[in-house]
Design a protein around this motif. Structure first.
Motif, short mmCIF file in Angstrom:
data_model
loop_
_atom_site.label_atom_id
_atom_site.label_comp_id
_atom_site.label_asym_id
_atom_site.label_seq_id
_atom_site.Cartn_x
_atom_site.Cartn_y
_atom_site.Cartn_z
N VAL A 10 0.88 -1.17 0.00
CA VAL A 10 0.00 0.00 0.00
C VAL A 10 0.92 1.22 0.00
O VAL A 10 1.48 1.58 1.04
N TYR A 11 1.09 1.82 -1.18
CA TYR A 11 2.09 2.87 -1.31
C TYR A 11 1.44 4.26 -1.34
O TYR A 11 0.51 4.52 -2.11
N CYS A 12 1.93 5.15 -0.47
CA CYS A 12 1.46 6.54 -0.40
C CYS A 12 2.65 7.48 -0.60
O CYS A 12 3.73 7.22 -0.05
N ARG A 13 2.43 8.53 -1.34
CA ARG A 13 3.50 9.52 -1.54
C ARG A 13 2.90 10.92 -1.52
O ARG A 13 1.83 11.16 -2.08
N LEU A 14 3.62 11.84 -0.87
CA LEU A 14 3.22 13.24 -0.86
C LEU A 14 4.46 14.09 -1.05
O LEU A 14 5.42 13.97 -0.30
N SER A 15 4.46 14.94 -2.06
CA SER A 15 5.57 15.87 -2.26
C SER A 15 5.21 17.21 -1.64
O SER A 15 4.06 17.46 -1.28
N GLN A 16 6.19 18.09 -1.53
CA GLN A 16 5.93 19.42 -0.97
C GLN A 16 4.97 20.20 -1.85
O GLN A 16 4.14 20.96 -1.37
N ASP A 17 5.06 20.01 -3.17
CA ASP A 17 4.15 20.69 -4.09
C ASP A 17 2.72 20.19 -3.91
O ASP A 17 1.76 20.96 -3.95
N ASP A 18 2.56 18.86 -3.70
CA ASP A 18 1.23 18.30 -3.50
C ASP A 18 0.56 18.85 -2.25
O ASP A 18 -0.64 19.08 -2.22
N SER A 19 1.37 19.09 -1.23
CA SER A 19 0.80 19.56 0.04
C SER A 19 0.24 20.97 -0.08
O SER A 19 -0.59 21.38 0.73
N ASN A 20 0.68 21.71 -1.10
CA ASN A 20 0.16 23.07 -1.29
C ASN A 20 -1.20 23.09 -1.99
O ASN A 20 -1.84 24.13 -2.06
N THR A 21 -1.64 21.96 -2.51
CA THR A 21 -2.89 21.92 -3.26
C THR A 21 -4.09 21.56 -2.41
O THR A 21 -5.20 21.47 -2.91
N GLY A 22 -3.88 21.30 -1.12
CA GLY A 22 -5.00 20.97 -0.25
C GLY A 22 -4.88 19.57 0.31
O GLY A 22 -3.83 18.95 0.26
N ASP A 23 -5.99 19.04 0.83
CA ASP A 23 -5.98 17.75 1.52
C ASP A 23 -6.25 16.55 0.62
O ASP A 23 -6.18 15.41 1.09
N SER A 24 -6.56 16.79 -0.66
CA SER A 24 -6.97 15.68 -1.51
C SER A 24 -5.88 14.62 -1.65
O SER A 24 -6.18 13.44 -1.80
N ASN A 25 -4.60 15.03 -1.61
CA ASN A 25 -3.50 14.08 -1.76
C ASN A 25 -2.78 13.80 -0.45
O ASN A 25 -1.71 13.19 -0.44
N PHE A 49 3.84 1.59 2.77
CA PHE A 49 5.12 2.18 2.43
C PHE A 49 4.85 3.66 2.10
O PHE A 49 4.08 3.96 1.20
N ILE A 50 5.50 4.57 2.84
CA ILE A 50 5.17 5.99 2.72
C ILE A 50 6.41 6.83 2.45
O ILE A 50 7.40 6.75 3.20
N ASP A 51 6.35 7.62 1.38
CA ASP A 51 7.37 8.64 1.09
C ASP A 51 6.70 10.00 1.27
O ASP A 51 5.91 10.42 0.43
N ASP A 52 7.00 10.66 2.37
CA ASP A 52 6.34 11.93 2.69
C ASP A 52 7.27 13.09 2.39
O ASP A 52 8.41 13.14 2.87
N GLY A 53 6.79 14.04 1.59
CA GLY A 53 7.58 15.23 1.25
C GLY A 53 8.64 14.97 0.20
O GLY A 53 9.65 15.67 0.13
N ILE A 54 8.43 13.95 -0.66
CA ILE A 54 9.42 13.58 -1.68
C ILE A 54 8.80 13.63 -3.06
O ILE A 54 7.70 13.13 -3.28
N SER A 55 9.52 14.20 -4.01
CA SER A 55 9.03 14.33 -5.38
C SER A 55 8.87 12.96 -6.05
O SER A 55 9.60 12.01 -5.74
N GLY A 56 7.93 12.88 -6.97
CA GLY A 56 7.68 11.63 -7.68
C GLY A 56 8.40 11.55 -9.02
O GLY A 56 8.16 10.63 -9.81
N THR A 57 9.30 12.53 -9.30
CA THR A 57 9.95 12.54 -10.62
C THR A 57 10.97 11.43 -10.79
O THR A 57 11.28 11.04 -11.90
N THR A 58 11.52 10.92 -9.69
CA THR A 58 12.46 9.80 -9.78
C THR A 58 12.18 8.81 -8.66
O THR A 58 11.70 9.17 -7.59
N ILE A 59 12.52 7.55 -8.91
CA ILE A 59 12.32 6.49 -7.92
C ILE A 59 13.53 6.34 -7.01
O ILE A 59 13.40 6.06 -5.82
N GLN A 60 14.72 6.58 -7.54
CA GLN A 60 15.94 6.28 -6.79
C GLN A 60 16.10 7.11 -5.52
O GLN A 60 16.86 6.76 -4.63
N TYR A 61 15.41 8.26 -5.44
CA TYR A 61 15.53 9.10 -4.25
C TYR A 61 14.38 8.88 -3.25
O TYR A 61 14.22 9.63 -2.31
N ARG A 62 13.57 7.82 -3.50
CA ARG A 62 12.44 7.53 -2.60
C ARG A 62 12.68 6.21 -1.88
O ARG A 62 12.54 5.15 -2.49
#
Length: 378
Positions: A10-25, A49-62
Motif C-alpha cells: 500500500v504505497y502513499c506519496r506526498l511531495s511538498q508541491d502536492d501539500s500546497n494543493t490541499g488535503d486531496s492528496n 510504504f510511505i514517502d512523505d515530502g518527496i518528489s515523484g519525478t524519480t524512484i531512486q531518491y524515494r
C-alpha cells in the motif's frame, strides 16, 4: 517482511508541491481511500510504504518505494496499490517500466484506485490509455518544475536569500527569518579558522586543533541554538578538513548574500552542478560581516596552491608556505621543499628539482633558505 508472502503493498506519496494543493492528496486521505479498496477486494497482508515530502519525478531518491520494489523483485508481493498513477511516479519512463515490465514479470496485480486501473481487469483500451496517463503526469511535473524554478530565479535575482538555514557563525533573526544575525560563539570560531588558515596551517591541522579544544561542530552548534540541521556530525567535536574548507570558501562571511552557485540539469536529474563564480548573484552588505576583505582574499589565494604536509619528524614551523610557487631560474622547473632541522635550528630550504636528475640535469641547485625567502617576500 522478507518472511512474508503474498504481500499487498500500500504505497502513499506526498511531495511538498502536492501539500500546497490541499488535503486531496494528503497521506491520511490516501490511506483512507486505499483502506476502503483493501476491504472491498479483500486483499491479503497489507503493508504501508510511505514517502512523505518527496518528489515523484524519480524512484531512486524515494526510500519507501525502493524497498517495496525490492520485495516485488524477490517475489514476495501479490498486489501493489496506489491512490492514482501519479503517486507511483510522475516520470513516464519509471511508471512504464513498473507497470509494463516489473509488475507483469513478477505476477503483481497493480491497482490505481482513482484512475480505475486494475491490471487483473484491464481491457485493451485501458492498456492503451495507461502510457498516456503517465505522459500527462510527466508533463504536469515538468510544468510545475518550470514555474517553481522561475519563481526561485526571480527571488534570487531580487537579492532574496535562497538558503533555508543560516551558515555557521550566524543565526536567523527571531524577528525576521530572512535576516541573519551574528552568533557570538560561532563567529569567534570562524575568525579563528581564517586566522589559522592565513598563518599557513593546513585544513586538517585546523580541524584537529578545533577537535582538541572541544569546539562544537557546525551542526552541533545549530542544535545548541535550538535549530534543526539537515544532517548531524557523528560526534560533538568531530571536525573534518572539509568542514574547515567549506567555511573559508564562503563569501557570506564578508556580509554578502550569494545566490545562484548551483543548478540542476532538469527536474528529473537531482545532480548538482556548480556554476563558475562569474555567474553567481552577489548582493553586498546584506548582513554584518565576520571576516574582512583582505583576510578573505589572502586565504582564497592560499587555497589555490597545493598544500604540502609538514614532515612528521618536525614540529610546527616547518610548513611549506611556498608550495608550487618557487621555480628554478636556470631550467624553469619547480623547487623541492626540504624540511630540515639541526641542533634546534630550522634549516628548511628549497632547491631545484632537476639538480639531482640523471637525465636533463640542471647545473645549478639555486638553493635558498625558506627564512630568506620569507624575508624577501615580506
Amino acid at each position: 517482511l522478507t518472511n512474508l508472502k503474498d504481500i499487498t503493498v500500500v504505497y502513499c506519496r506526498l511531495s511538498q508541491d502536492d501539500s500546497n494543493t490541499g488535503d486531496s492528496n494528503s497521506i491520511i486521505n490516501q490511506k483512507k481511500i486505499l483502506n476502503e479498496e483493501i476491504a472491498k477486494k479483500r486483499l491479503s497482508n497489507p503493508i504501508y510504504f510511505i514517502d512523505d515530502g518527496i518528489s515523484g519525478t524519480t524512484i531512486q531518491y524515494r526510500p519507501a518505494i525502493s524497498k517495496a520494489i525490492e520485495l516485488v523483485e524477490m517475489g514476495k508481493v501479490k498486489n501493489f496499490l496506489v491512490k492514482d498513477l501519479s503517486r507511483l511516479a510522475r516520470n513516464y519512463l519509471d511508471a512504464g517500466r513498473l507497470t509494463e515490465i516489473t509488475f507483469p514479470d513478477n505476477n503483481v496485480r497493480f491497482i490505481a484506485v482513482s484512475d480505475n486501473i486494475d491490471s487483473d481487469h484491464q481491457t485493451d483500451n485501458d492498456a492503451n490509455l495507461l502510457p498516456l496517463k503517465s505522459l500527462f503526469n510527466d508533463w504536469y511535473s515538468r510544468d510545475t518544475s518550470k514555474k517553481i524554478r522561475a519563481v526561485k530565479q526571480a527571488k534570487a535575482k531580487a537579492g532574496e536569500r535562497m538558503t533555508t538555514n543560516a551558515i555557521y557563525g550566524y543565526r536567523k533573526d527571531p524577528n525576521n527569518s530572512k535576516n541573519w544575525i551574528i552568533d557570538p560563539v560561532g563567529a569567534e570560531i570562524v575568525k579563528r579558522i581564517f586566522s589559522e588558515a592565513k598563518a599557513g596551517m593546513s585544513f586538517s591541522k585546523i580541524a584537529k586543533s578545533l577537535e582538541r579544544d572541544c569546539i562544537e561542530t557546525p551542526s552541533r552548534r545549530r542544535i545548541s541554538l535550538g535549530e534543526n540541521p539537515p544532517a548531524v556530525s557523528q560526534g560533538l567535536y568531530n571536525w573534518h578538513r572539509t568542514m574547515v574548507e567549506g567555511i573559508v570558501s564562503k563569501m557570506e562571511y564578508l556580509g554578502h548574500t550569494v545566490n545562484g552557485r548551483t543548478k540542476r540539469r532538469s527536474y528529473k536529474d537531482k545532480k548538482t552542478i556548480w556554476l563558475p563564480k562569474e555567474e553567481w548573484l552577489i548582493f553586498k552588505n546584506t548582513h554584518e560581516a565576520i571576516i574582512d576583505q583582505d583576510t578573505f582574499d589572502i586565504v582564497q589565494k592560499m587555497r589555490q596552491h597545493k598544500r604540502i604536509k609538514t614532515n612528521p619528524r618536525f614540529e610546527a614551523g616547518h610548513e611549506n608556505l611556498f608550495a608550487e610557487l618557487v621555480f628554478c631560474g636556470t631550467c624553469g622547473h619547480k623547487h623541492y621543499y626540504c624540511a630540515f632541522e639541526k641542533n634546534g635550528t630550522n634549516l628548511d630550504h628549497y632547491k631545484c628539482s632537476r639538480y639531482s636528475a640523471i637525465i636533463d640535469r640542471c647545473n645549478n641547485p639555486h638553493y635558498i633558505r625558506k627564512s630568506e625567502l620569507e624575508e624577501l617576500v615580506l
